[in-house]
Scaffold this motif. Structure first.
Motif, PDB file in Angstrom:
ATOM      1  N   LEU B   3      13.627   6.043 -10.286  1.00  0.00           N
ATOM      2  CA  LEU B   3      14.166   5.290 -11.405  1.00  0.00           C
ATOM      3  C   LEU B   3      15.618   5.679 -11.646  1.00  0.00           C
ATOM      4  O   LEU B   3      16.011   6.817 -11.411  1.00  0.00           O
ATOM      5  N   CYS B 103       3.670  -9.259  -9.634  1.00  0.00           N
ATOM      6  CA  CYS B 103       2.733  -9.242 -10.742  1.00  0.00           C
ATOM      7  C   CYS B 103       1.584  -8.295 -10.436  1.00  0.00           C
ATOM      8  O   CYS B 103       1.245  -8.085  -9.281  1.00  0.00           O
ATOM      9  N   GLU B 239      -2.807   7.228 -21.884  1.00  0.00           N
ATOM     10  CA  GLU B 239      -1.444   7.479 -21.434  1.00  0.00           C
ATOM     11  C   GLU B 239      -1.348   7.446 -19.919  1.00  0.00           C
ATOM     12  O   GLU B 239      -0.452   6.836 -19.355  1.00  0.00           O
ATOM     13  N   VAL B 242      -1.684   3.839 -18.601  1.00  0.00           N
ATOM     14  CA  VAL B 242      -0.476   3.034 -18.750  1.00  0.00           C
ATOM     15  C   VAL B 242       0.599   3.500 -17.765  1.00  0.00           C
ATOM     16  O   VAL B 242       1.272   2.687 -17.142  1.00  0.00           O
ATOM     17  N   ALA B 243       0.739   4.816 -17.621  1.00  0.00           N
ATOM     18  CA  ALA B 243       1.735   5.347 -16.692  1.00  0.00           C
ATOM     19  C   ALA B 243       1.444   4.840 -15.284  1.00  0.00           C
ATOM     20  O   ALA B 243       2.352   4.467 -14.537  1.00  0.00           O
ATOM     21  N   THR B 245      -0.148   2.068 -14.503  1.00  0.00           N
ATOM     22  CA  THR B 245       0.168   0.645 -14.408  1.00  0.00           C
ATOM     23  C   THR B 245       1.669   0.426 -14.306  1.00  0.00           C
ATOM     24  O   THR B 245       2.129  -0.466 -13.591  1.00  0.00           O
ATOM     25  N   ALA B 246       2.426   1.246 -15.046  1.00  0.00           N
ATOM     26  CA  ALA B 246       3.883   1.132 -14.959  1.00  0.00           C
ATOM     27  C   ALA B 246       4.328   1.360 -13.523  1.00  0.00           C
ATOM     28  O   ALA B 246       5.229   0.679 -13.023  1.00  0.00           O
ATOM     29  N   LYS B 249       3.478  -1.700 -11.472  1.00  0.00           N
ATOM     30  CA  LYS B 249       4.424  -2.778 -11.779  1.00  0.00           C
ATOM     31  C   LYS B 249       5.774  -2.528 -11.129  1.00  0.00           C
ATOM     32  O   LYS B 249       6.425  -3.455 -10.657  1.00  0.00           O
ATOM     33  N   TYR B 250       6.150  -1.261 -11.132  1.00  0.00           N
ATOM     34  CA  TYR B 250       7.414  -0.897 -10.501  1.00  0.00           C
ATOM     35  C   TYR B 250       7.377  -1.232  -9.016  1.00  0.00           C
ATOM     36  O   TYR B 250       8.303  -1.830  -8.464  1.00  0.00           O
ATOM     37  N   ASP B 253       7.473  -4.982  -8.462  1.00  0.00           N
ATOM     38  CA  ASP B 253       8.782  -5.574  -8.717  1.00  0.00           C
ATOM     39  C   ASP B 253       9.801  -5.191  -7.649  1.00  0.00           C
ATOM     40  O   ASP B 253      10.495  -6.044  -7.106  1.00  0.00           O
ATOM     41  N   HIS B 303      -3.428  -5.145 -21.984  1.00  0.00           N
ATOM     42  CA  HIS B 303      -2.026  -5.496 -22.211  1.00  0.00           C
ATOM     43  C   HIS B 303      -1.199  -5.290 -20.953  1.00  0.00           C
ATOM     44  O   HIS B 303      -0.231  -5.994 -20.705  1.00  0.00           O
ATOM     45  N   SER B 304      -1.592  -4.278 -20.172  1.00  0.00           N
ATOM     46  CA  SER B 304      -0.720  -3.848 -19.076  1.00  0.00           C
ATOM     47  C   SER B 304      -0.727  -4.790 -17.881  1.00  0.00           C
ATOM     48  O   SER B 304       0.249  -4.862 -17.158  1.00  0.00           O
ATOM     49  N   ASN B 306      -0.515  -8.257 -15.810  1.00  0.00           N
ATOM     50  CA  ASN B 306       0.194  -9.507 -16.045  1.00  0.00           C
ATOM     51  C   ASN B 306      -0.767 -10.692 -16.082  1.00  0.00           C
ATOM     52  O   ASN B 306      -0.616 -11.610 -16.867  1.00  0.00           O
TER      53      ASN B 306
END
Lengths: 340, 364
Positions: B3, B103, B239, B242-243, B245-246, B249-250, B253, B303-304, B306
Motif C-alpha cells: 500500500l 469485485c 476485525e 474485514v481485514a 476482505t480488504a 478487494k485490493y 482491484d 457489507h464487505s 460487492n
C-alpha cells in the motif's frame, strides 16, 4: 495572549518562557538583535521567530459575524439541493440533499446505499435551468463498489427525464440545455478516488483541499463508505476516534468553504446483548460519530419494500423507494424521475 | 499488500534532510505514521511550528492520496473480457456480462445446493474463454471439496472445449490437460494457514506466467467457523474478517480479477434480524417445510462483499405430491434459484432459475 498559545515549536516556547517572555505583549517593540541576545540564538533565527510571532500572535481571533435566523431561512430556501429522485424523500428533505451540510447514509447490506450515492453524483449535475446545482462530483470509493456501467445507465435515464421535463414545460432554453448534454459528459464530471485503507482515505481527504481549490464547481463529495476501513487495521479505539474526527473536520470545512454537500455512507453492525441474548442492528462507528453529521438517512427493509427514514436534521419521516433500471425511484410512480 | 501508506518517509521527496532526521529520531518511519496523527501531535513530537507541520502533513498526504479517475475513464476500461460468464445466460445479462472483474462476489446457500459446482462452472468457463491468452485460475479449497470434483471439472472442460470448437472452428488447439494445469489449487488447513495463503497470493499472482482472472475461495465460512467459535472472539473475528476482505478487494482491484467466495448458511435464532436484513435471508426446502436460514459471518461480512448471490431451493408446483409419493427426505421437484441479493449495478433483486447440467450450470 500567552506565548504558549502561539503556533511555535515547543522548544521555542520553552526558551521564551525561560527568558521571561510569558505573554505576546512582552515581545512588543523588541528588536531581533535584542531577542537574539536574550535567547542566546542567532540574529537570523530571532528575526524569523519575531516574524512568525507577528504573523500569528498579533492576529487576534475574531468571532465570525452573526447572521439572523431570517437570513438563514432565506439562504436555505434559495440554495440548490441535490434531488434523490424519490419525490416523497425529497419532500421530507425540503427539496433534496442540501449543500453545505454533512449527510449520513446508513443502511443494511444490499439496500441501495451505493446506488443512491452514484445517482446523487449524477443529479448534482442537473443544470441550473432545471433548478439543479450544476456541479461536479467527487466519489471516494473505499469498497470498490462504484460501477461505471451503472452510472452510465443512470445518466441515460436522467437525460431522458430532463428531455421529458423540458418537453412538458415547452421550455426552449431547457430543451436546448438538455440537448447539449451527453451521458459521457456527465460521467466525465464524476471524479473517482479508489482507496485501499484508512491511511489512504485520510490522505485523499486531506489532499482534496487542493483538488477542490482547482475545481470550484465540485458540489458533492461522496465517501462510500466511511466505515469499511475503520473496521479493521485501526484497533486502538482512541486512535480510531481521532482519525474519524480528523476526517469529518476536514470534510465539514470543505462543505462550508466550497458550499458543497458531503454524503458519507455508513454500514450497520449487529449489537449483541449477552445478558438478554438478543441482537439489534445499529449504525456502525459508534455514538460519537453519530453527532458528526447534520442529516441522517437510514435505509432499511420494511415488509419487503425499501424504506428511507429521515432520522436527524429535519422533521422525521420516511418514504418508500425502489431500485429500478433507471436508478433509485419512488414506489408510487416508478417512471417519475428527478423532480425539479 | 503493498500500500502507498506503507512507503517509507525517507523515500518521500519534498521532506528536507533535517526534518527526515528529526522524523527518524521521533520514531516516524512510514507515511502511515504521519497520517494517523493530528497536526498538534506532529508539532509536539517534532518540535516544529504549525506551518511546517501542516506542510509535512500535506506532502505526505499527496504522496499517499489516490489519484482521481473520472467515471468515463472507468467505463472505457471495461470490455467484454472484464466479465466471467456463469453459464446462466439471463443472470450474466443481468449482471452486465457475468461476474465483473475488480469485485468480490459471494455465492451463499445451504449445503448441497451446488456452490462448489457453481465455482467449478465459472472456473471452467474462465479457463476455456481465456484459453488463447493462457489465463489462469487460483482455487483456494479450504473445505477440501475439490477431492470429489476434479473429474467433474475435466468433464466440464471437455464439453466447453467441444462447444467452443464447434462455434469457432479456427480456435486454437488446447487440451483438457493443458487447461486443467492452469487451475492452481491451494488447500490451506484452518484460518491461520488460509490467511497465510492470501498473503502469499500476491507474490504468486505476480510470478504467474500468465494473468490470473479468477480467485476462488471455497469456502470462507469453513475456516472462520472452525477458528472463531466463542463469544469472546466476536470482535477479533469481525476485525480479521474485514481485514481479509480488504485484502481480497485490493487483489481484485490491483490485479484486475474477480474474487468468488462461497459462504454457508445457518438457522436463524433471531426473528427480528431476519426481517430487517433481508439480503441475509435464505429460503430452502428441507423436508416438507420451508426453512428460514440466514447467511453466516454476519452483517460486517455482508457489507464487505460487492455482490451477493443467494442460491436457494424453492418448492416447485408439483413438489408436495411428488415428494410424498416418492417419500424421500428432500423435495424431488424442487427448483433451484439464484437470487441477486446485493449488486451495486443492478435494479431490484431478481431471481434466476438454474439447474446443474453436464457442462456446468444452465438456465431453466
Amino acid at each position: 495572549m500567552e506565548v504558549s498559545q502561539l503556533p511555535l515549536p515547543p522548544s521555542m516556547v520553552e526558551m521564551l518562557h525561560l527568558a521571561g517572555f510569558s505573554v505576546v505583549a512582552d515581545l512588543d517593540g523588541i528588536s531581533a538583535l535584542e531577542l537574539a541576545d536574550e535567547l542566546k540564538m542567532s540574529p537570523s533565527d530571532a528575526s524569523q521567530l519575531l516574524a512568525s510571532v507577528r504573523s500569528h500572535g498579533l492576529r487576534t481571533p475574531r468571532a465570525p459575524p452573526a447572521t439572523s435566523a431570517l437570513e438563514l431561512l432565506h439562504d436555505e430556501r434559495h440554495s440548490e439541493k441535490i434531488v434523490t429522485a424519490v419525490k416523497e424523500l425529497d419532500d421530507l428533505l425540503g427539496g433534496g440533499i442540501p449543500l453545505r451540510q454533512l449527510t449520513e447514509l446508513v443502511g443494511v447490506p444490499g439496500v441501495g446505499k451505493t446506488q443512491l450515492s452514484i445517482q446523487l453524483a449524477l443529479t448534482v449535475q442537473i443544470p441550473r435551468l432545471f433548478h439543479g446545482a450544476e456541479g461536479e462530483a467527487v466519489y471516494i470509493d473505499t469498497e470498490g463498489s462504484f460501477m461505471a456501467e451503472r452510472a452510465h445507465a443512470m445518466a441515460e435515464a436522467l437525460l431522458r427525464h430532463l428531455h421529458a421535463t423540458a418537453h412538458r414545460a415547452a421550455d426552449h432554453a431547457q430543451a436546448a440545455a438538455a440537448a447539449s448534454l451527453r451521458a459521457s459528459h456527465l460521467l466525465e464530471r464524476i471524479h473517482c478516488f479508489r482507496v485501499h485503507d484508512a491511511a489512504e482515505l485520510l490522505a485523499t481527504v486531506r489532499s482534496l483541499n487542493f483538488f477542490l481549490a482547482e475545481r470550484k464547481t465540485v458540489k458533492l463529495v461522496v465517501v462510500d463508505s466511511v466505515a469499511f476501513h475503520f473496521r479493521h487495521g485501526v484497533s486502538d479505539y482512541t486512535r480510531r476516534h481521532q482519525m474519524l474526527g480528523q476526517l469529518t473536520q476536514a470534510l465539514s470545512e470543505y462543505a462550508t468553504r466550497h458550499s458543497l454537500s458531503v454524503v458519507m455512507v455508513n454500514q450497520v453492525t449487529t449489537k449483541v446483548n449477552d445478558a438478554t441474548n438478543t441482537s439489534s442492528i445499529q449504525p456502525a462507528l459508534g455514538e460519537s460519530w453519530a453527532h458528526a453529521c447534520n442529516i441522517q438517512l437510514v435505509l432499511h427493509w420494511m415488509n419487503g419494500t425499501r424504506v428511507a427514514r429521515l432520522c436527524k436534521g429535519r422533521e422525521p419521516g420516511w418514504a418508500e423507494y425502489q431500485v429500478t433500471e433507471e436508478g433509485v425511484r419512488s414506489v408510487q410512480n416508478p417512471t417519475r424521475g428527478a423532480d425539479t | 499488500m503493498s500500500l502507498r501508506a506503507d512507503r517509507r518517509l525517507a523515500r518521500v521527496a519534498g521532506i528536507e534532510r533535517q526534518l527526515q532526521r528529526t522524523l527518524e529520531a521521533a520514531g516516524f518511519v512510514t507515511c502511515r505514521d504521519i497520517l494517523g496523527v493530528s497536526v498538534i501531535e506532529l508539532i509536539e513530537a517534532l518540535d516544529v511550528d504549525l506551518d511546517q507541520a501542516c506542510h509535512l502533513a500535506d506532502v505526505v498526504a499527496a504522496e499517499v492520496a489516490a489519484k482521481p479517475r473520472t467515471a468515463h475513464q472507468l467505463l472505457s476500461r471495461m470490455s467484454e473480457t472484464s466479465y466471467l460468464r456463469t453459464g446462466i445466460r439471463p443472470l450474466d445479462a443481468h449482471l452486465g456480462g457475468g461476474l465483473p472483474h475488480r469485485c468480490v462476489v459471494e455465492a451463499v446457500g445451504p449445503a448441497g445446493i451446488g456452490k462448489t459446482q457453481f465455482c467449478l462452472a465459472v472456473a471452467a468457463r474462465a479457463l476455456v474463454d481465456g484459453a488463447s491468452d493462457e489465463r489462469r485460475v487460483v482455487h483456494i479449497d479450504t473445505a477440501h471439496n475439490l477431492d470429489l470434483s476434479t473429474k467433474r471439472l475435466t468433464e466440464m472442460l471437455e464439453l466447453l472445449l467441444n462447444e467452443q470448437r464447434r462455434d469457432s472452428p479456427v480456435a486454437h488447439s488446447c487440451t483438457v490437460a493443458e487447461l486443467a494445469s492452469r487451475l492452481l489449487v491451494w488447500r490451506p488447513d484452518g484460518w491461520d494457514e488460509y490467511c497465510h495463503c492470501l498473503k502469499e497470493l500476491e507474490i504468486a499472482l505476480l510470478a504467474a506466467p500468465a494473468r490470473v482472472t479468477l480467485i476462488i475461495v471455497d469456502s470462507v465460512a469453513a475456516p472462520v467457523r472452525a477458528h472463531f467459535y466463542t463469544k469472546d472472539q466476536r470482535s477479533t473475528r469481525q476485525e480479521q474478517l474485514v481485514a481479509h476482505t480488504a485484502l481480497l478487494k485490493y487483489l481484485a482491484d490491483t490485479h484486475d480479477l474477480c474474487v468468488l467466495v462461497t459462504n454457508q448458511v445457518q438457522g436463524s435464532g433471531d426473528r427480528q434480524m431476519v426481517d430487517f436484513a433481508s439480503s441475509d435471508c435464505v429460503s430452502s426446502v428441507l423436508g416438507r417445510d420451508e426453512a428460514r436460514l440466514v447467511c453466516c459471518l454476519g452483517t460486517v461480512w455482508a457489507h464487505s462483499v460487492n455482490i451477493r448471490l443467494v442460491l436457494e431451493r424453492k418448492a416447485g408446483w408439483a413438489s408436495a405430491s411428488v415428494a410424498s409419493t416418492i417419500g424421500i427426505g428432500w423435495n424431488a421437484a424442487e427448483s433451484q434459484e439464484i437470487r441477486v441479493a446485493k449488486a451495486p449495478m443492478c435494479a431490484n433483486c431478481e431471481r434466476f432459475g438454474y439447474k446443474v447440467g453436464p457442462e456446468g450450470l444452465r438456465s431453466c
